[in-house]
Enzyme design. Structure first.
Site, PDB file in Angstrom:
ATOM      1  N   ASN A  59      -7.847   2.107   9.497  1.00  0.00           N
ATOM      2  CA  ASN A  59      -6.564   2.406  10.110  1.00  0.00           C
ATOM      3  C   ASN A  59      -6.805   2.429  11.615  1.00  0.00           C
ATOM      4  O   ASN A  59      -7.558   3.278  12.110  1.00  0.00           O
ATOM      5  CB  ASN A  59      -6.035   3.764   9.663  1.00  0.00           C
ATOM      6  CG  ASN A  59      -5.703   3.812   8.182  1.00  0.00           C
ATOM      7  OD1 ASN A  59      -5.932   2.849   7.445  1.00  0.00           O
ATOM      8  ND2 ASN A  59      -5.168   4.923   7.745  1.00  0.00           N
ATOM      9  N   ARG A 114       0.850  -1.187   0.000  1.00  0.00           N
ATOM     10  CA  ARG A 114       0.000   0.000   0.000  1.00  0.00           C
ATOM     11  C   ARG A 114       0.891   1.243   0.000  1.00  0.00           C
ATOM     12  O   ARG A 114       1.618   1.488   0.961  1.00  0.00           O
ATOM     13  CB  ARG A 114      -0.924   0.008   1.226  1.00  0.00           C
ATOM     14  CG  ARG A 114      -1.785   1.244   1.279  1.00  0.00           C
ATOM     15  CD  ARG A 114      -2.816   1.291   2.415  1.00  0.00           C
ATOM     16  NE  ARG A 114      -3.448   2.604   2.371  1.00  0.00           N
ATOM     17  CZ  ARG A 114      -3.538   3.456   3.384  1.00  0.00           C
ATOM     18  NH1 ARG A 114      -3.111   3.116   4.590  1.00  0.00           N
ATOM     19  NH2 ARG A 114      -4.077   4.649   3.233  1.00  0.00           N
TER      20      ARG A 114
END
Ligand SMILES: *[C@@H]1O[C@H](CO)[C@@H](O)[C@H](O)[C@H]1NC(C)=O
Ligand SMILES: *[C@@H]1O[C@H](CO)[C@@H](O)[C@H](O)[C@H]1NC(C)=O
Ligand SMILES: *[C@@H]1O[C@H](CO)[C@@H](O)[C@H](O)[C@H]1NC(C)=O
Ligand SMILES: *[C@@H]1O[C@H](CO)[C@@H](O)[C@H](O)[C@H]1NC(C)=O
Length: 510
Positions: A339, A109
């Site tokens: 997250n 990512r």
């Protein structure tokens, strides 16, 4: 300043004294693990973001971002640090790919720097910037690693901030133009896209508190206006992909929300309500429009509406979606990116009505249990249970969405290679993801360790280190060196889960 990890070192010394057979790098007091495997084709990733690693901030035609501007002001970032060189990944990206390869991750990512490909935010394309990402993606392909690409990880082109940035509703059109370029240029090779990284930070810290770029101050007003434009911009880009790219590129598009876990501090109903409110204000703010009803959580509409009236505003400080916008926003994601780092205890606590802010709107007090382990970041306490609780909460509130953990990780300040604290953190947080999948039936399809390497940690500069790999910032070659946590993470990936006979997995159980 005292390194908070000395607590861990002390614990290690005590435990090693008790059991000489335990490898030093494994020691922390454990909760019982679930020994099982993740589903087949589970996405295993590590992550970075453009401004935190690329450097090359003003070369080859890149335009300045709001973070370039922000960090050029003295006294903003610890020790005057900037992202001007960082890990120099613009030149050293092959070192990053080599590090990723040794982790055996399936995905990387990373984010695209908007002003590197569009120096003015819109209009003129900067070909060397486009080529950089093409080269990175090609190198990943050779290593058999799939890209998971974030379009916006906080580095707005300064040229767009000069036109109001995320406070200007035109930003949705600007973001769409940029996304169209990225889908066109890179979409054949990218099957997982993340539109926005942590819009909460942009809205609340960037335009609310003013403690993050672009440092605008409007804690009870700009916060919600920026949030509103972020949601609409996200939806616009999702709809663009859905109609014009998905039919032949066949990828998926999500959004990465940073959400803490909030536990009630006591058994009181008022505190349970406060914890729910905290979760709704942080996660529901963005998740409810996209994954829920198409609108803001009712508790936000109620609280902000009531307070706005008492404060003399002629309308709620929380903008309203039109009926058309609700339909446009609802369902505008293929997965929910999460997250997650830490947890809080939560108490009900009415705010002063004169305090016009996102924080005061919540009428609560959130704090850390002093018994929780710390990290290298004051805001990050180690609470593995929180991730499992959060996943269950999200499943129940937002229609059981597909979820990918798009960031999870732990900092220290030493950057030491024998990073037991990080092993402890990953072991227990990842195991809680496994428990959520196996025991609770939550649909998690991937996990991303933050971060691949020590890097520019925003206002904390280079002091708070999150890397699986150490970077020697005094060497011009900026070598990446694997920490013990890198081998540990590679082992979990190799096993696709937890085995009793693997080092670090089975002791000591307290
Ligand atoms: C990498 O992971 C795959 C499964 O995803 C496994 O088959 C392979 O053996 C692993 N390679 C290494 C070097 O661990
Ligand atoms: C918002 O953007 C438009 C262009 O779409 C521009 O004309 C306008 O001046 C901007 N508003 C502000 C306040 O800068
Ligand atoms: C409400 O207040 C805003 C400024 O806070 C003003 O721009 C707007 O015109 C007002 N609307 C009405 C209906 O009075
Ligand atoms: C980092 O690099 C510098 C310069 O090359 C070198 O002197 C130093 O020993 C390195 N530090 C470590 C911990 O390897």
């Amino acid at each position: 300043m005292a390194n908070i990890n000395w607590m861990g070192w002390l614990l290690m010394v005590l435990l090693v004294g008790n059991d000489k057979t335990v490898p030093v790098s494994c020691i922390y007091v454990d909760e019982p693990l679930l020994y099982d495997t993740f589903p087949p084709n589970f996405v295993w990733a590590s992550a970075t973001s453009a401004h935190q690693i690329e450097g090359a901030w003003n070369v080859d035609g890149k335009g300045p971002s709001i973070w370039d501007t922000y960090t050029s002001q003295p006294g903003i970032v610890a020790e005057g640090a900037t992202g001007q060189t960082a890990c120099n990944s613009y030149y050293f990206y092959q070192k990053d790919v080599d590090a990723l390869k040794s982790l055996n991750v399936s995905h990387y990512r990373f984010s695209i720097s908007w002003p590197r490909v569009l120096p003015d935010g819109i209009g003129r394309i900067n070909q060397p910037g486009v080529d950089y990402y093409k080269n990175l993606i090609a190198a990943l392909k050779v290593a058999n690693i799939q890209p998971m690409v974030t379009l916006y990880h906080w580095d707005l082109p300064q040229a767009l901030e000069d036109m109001g940035g995320w406070l200007n509703s035109s930003v949705a059109d600007w973001f769409e133009e940029y996304a169209r370029l990225c889908f066109t240029q890179f979409g054949d090779d990218v099957k997982i896209w993340v539109t926005l990284n942590e819009p909460w930070i942009t809205a609340w810290q960037g335009y609310g508190l003013g403690v993050s770029a672009p440092a605008k101050y409007g804690p009870g007003t700009y916060t919600y206006q920026a949030g509103h434009n972020l949601i609409l911009a996200h939806a616009k880009v999702y709809r663009l992909y859905e109609s014009s790219f998905k039919p032949f590129q066949q990828g998926k598009v999500g959004i990465a929300l940073n959400i803490n876990w909030y536990s009630p501090a006591t058994d009181l109903t008022a505190d349970a309500d406060a914890a729910e409110r905290a979760l709704q204000f942080m996660g529901g703010w963005f998740a409810n429009p996209i994954f829920g009803s198409g609108d803001y959580p009712s508790i936000m509409k109620q609280k902000i509406g009531e307070k706005s009236a008492l404060q003399g505003f002629n309308q709620s400080r929380l903008p309203e979606f039109t009926q058309e916008q609700k339909i446009f926003v609802q369902g505008s994601a293929d997965f929910l990116g999460i997250n997650h780092y830490t947890s809080f205890l939560t108490e009900d606590k009415p705010s002063d009505i004169n305090d016009i802010s996102y924080e005061a709107d919540q009428d609560l007090y959130a704090y850390y249990d002093p018994s929780w382990y710390g990290s290298g970041s004051p805001w990050l306490k180690i609470t593995p249970f929180g991730l499992r609780n959060l996943l269950i909460w999200l499943r129940d509130r937002f229609n059981d969405p597909e979820m990918i953990i798009t960031e999870n990780g732990c900092s220290d300040t030493a950057g030491n290679l024998d990073d037991m604290l990080r092993i402890y953190y990953f072991k227990h947080y990842i195991n809680n993801v496994l428990k959520a999948i196996k025991n609770d039936g939550v649909k998690v399809t991937g996990y991303t360790a933050w971060s691949l390497m020590d890097n520019f940690e925003w206002r904390a500069g280079y002091n708070e280190k999150f890397g699986l790999f150490n970077v020697n910032f005094t060497s011009p070659e900026l070598p990446r060196t694997a920490k013990a946590s890198a081998s540990y993470y590679a082992q979990i990936i190799r096993d696709n889960g937890f085995r009793t006979d693997q080092p670090c997995n089975n002791y000591p159980i307290s």
